[in-house]
Design an enzyme around this catalytic site. Structure first.
Site, PDB file in Angstrom:
ATOM      1  N   CYS A   1       0.831  -1.201   0.000  1.00 19.31           N
ATOM      2  CA  CYS A   1       0.000   0.000   0.000  1.00 19.31           C
ATOM      3  C   CYS A   1       0.867   1.253   0.000  1.00 19.31           C
ATOM      4  CB  CYS A   1      -0.924  -0.013   1.211  1.00 19.31           C
ATOM      5  SG  CYS A   1      -1.907   1.483   1.344  1.00 19.31           S
TER       6      CYS A   1
ATOM      7  N   CYS B   1      -0.368   4.132   2.129  1.00 15.59           N
ATOM      8  CA  CYS B   1      -0.229   3.949   3.583  1.00 15.59           C
ATOM      9  C   CYS B   1       1.216   4.186   4.006  1.00 15.59           C
ATOM     10  CB  CYS B   1      -0.596   2.528   3.999  1.00 15.59           C
ATOM     11  SG  CYS B   1      -2.093   1.885   3.286  1.00 15.59           S
ATOM     12  N   ASP B   2       2.155   3.674   3.230  1.00 11.81           N
ATOM     13  CA  ASP B   2       3.543   3.603   3.691  1.00 11.81           C
ATOM     14  C   ASP B   2       4.519   4.484   2.920  1.00 11.81           C
ATOM     15  OD1 ASP B   2       2.715   1.702   5.527  1.00 11.81           O
ATOM     16  OD2 ASP B   2       2.960   0.070   4.099  1.00 11.81           O
TER      17      ASP B   2
END
Ligand code: NDP
Length: 312
Positions: A136, A139-140
């Site tokens: 992701c 997300c990261d």
């Protein structure tokens, strides 16, 4: 275990689940919706959604899902956090276990559990989980500012993630196993034109290395051909974007699925092989997998839920 009875239970909180909830709530079916592992679904991990009708300037995935959730709540849908961990669809009322602590008995079930990211299956993906391996980018990606990352995949997701990461990282390798993309032309053009993205066509990843988290990837160029060649790249982050698996596991012993696990429906309907059990969104869609098609399927499931309950 506590037991509760509902008329209409919806599992999943992506565009399919929330749209089903909007329709079911407006039909006064008093739907209860459990959000599942990823509240808001996959769109919460994407950046800009440019192709959902009604947003000429685009909308972020998070904002779109927040709007859908509010719309469902406005009509009285009961939205709860919790994960469906087991199902008994052998007879009506259908029984769904939530978090191992609660049993819901329901007259109608709408499965909108979506799909989850695929991994390559390399032991190193587990070894470096949370230490440089991610599925992701949104997300990261933040952790890789001014660093070098690689994205694996040649579809729209891979292109989108590569572009997103290129906005943060100093360089992005896009590792594509074939000599061409699967992505739409517009996404291909964007990655090809991006100065920070280097595309490695005909490369496969066979391992990762690093003392403290990911420091590089072992690749093979032209795998299986006479000119096969080992190539190592130095990277700080390794992002998977190679597609998804349908989240149908707990229903498989009752519902017909295809060989990949996508739940089968009666063509043109959200009906499964069990009366009163409907399905919507990516868990039943190996082909289109779009937010708008998931929402449309959720609408159909919500309508069919009402017809089923009113006919009983
Ligand atoms: P896709 O299934 O479209 O693409 C998967 C990609 O990963 C392919 O290039 C495939 O390669 C590659 N791949 C699969 N397995 C491996 C492996 N083991 N090793 C290396 N590469 C592998 O998945 P996406 O998630 O990209 O897209 C899913 C759907 O969502 C599509 O319909 C897409 O159009 C849509 N989408 C739309 C977006 C938008 O419109 N903005 C954004 C994101 C997704 P190969 O081609 O060789 O099989």
């Amino acid at each position: 275990m506590r037991t509760e009875k509902t008329r209409c239970l919806i599992i999943g909180s992506g565009p399919a689940g929330f749209t089903a909830a909007i329709y079911a709530a407006r039909a006064e079916l008093n739907p209860v919706l459990y959000e599942g592992i990823q509240p808001g679904g996959q769109l919460t991990t994407t950046t800009e959604v440019e192709n959902f009708p009604g947003y000429p300037e685009g909308i972020t995935g998070l904002d779109l899902m927040e709007d859908l959730r509010k719309q469902a709540q406005r009509f009285g849908a009961d939205i709860r956090s919790g994960i469906a961990v087991a199902a008994d669809l052998s007879q009506s009322p259908y029984k769904i276990t939530i978090d191992g602590t609660k049993l819901i008995e329901t007259d109608v079930l709408i499965i909108a559990t979506g799909a989850s990211a695929k991994y390559l299956g390399l032991p190193d993906e587990q070894k470096y989980a949370g230490q440089g391996v991610s599925a992701c980018a949104t997300c990261d990606g933040f952790f890789y500012r001014k660093k070098v990352v690689a994205v694996v995949g040649g579809g729209d997701t891979a292109c989108e993630e590569a572009i997103y990461l290129a906005g943060l990282a100093s360089k992005v390798y896009l590792i594509v196993r074939k000599d061409h993309f699967r992505a739409s032309l517009i996404m291909q053009e964007r990655v090809l034109a991006h100065p920070k993205i280097e595309i490695l066509f005909k490369h496969n990843t066979i391992g990762l290395f690093g003392e403290n988290g990911v420091e590089g990837a072992h690749l093979v160029k032209n795998m299986g051909e006479l000119n096969e060649e080992k190539v190592d790249i130095a990277i700080d982050g390794f992002f998977l974007a190679i597609g998804h698996n349908p989240n149908s596991e707990i229903f498989k012993s009752y519902l017909e699925t295809d060989e990949q696990g996508y739940i089968k429906t009666i063509p043109g309907t959200p009906k499964t092989n069990i009366p009163g059990v409907f399905v919507a969104g990516d868990v039943a869609d190996p082909t289109y997998k779009q937010a708008i098609t998931a929402a449309a399927a959720g609408c159909m499931a919500g309508i069919e839920a009402g017809r089923f309950l009113n006919a009983v």
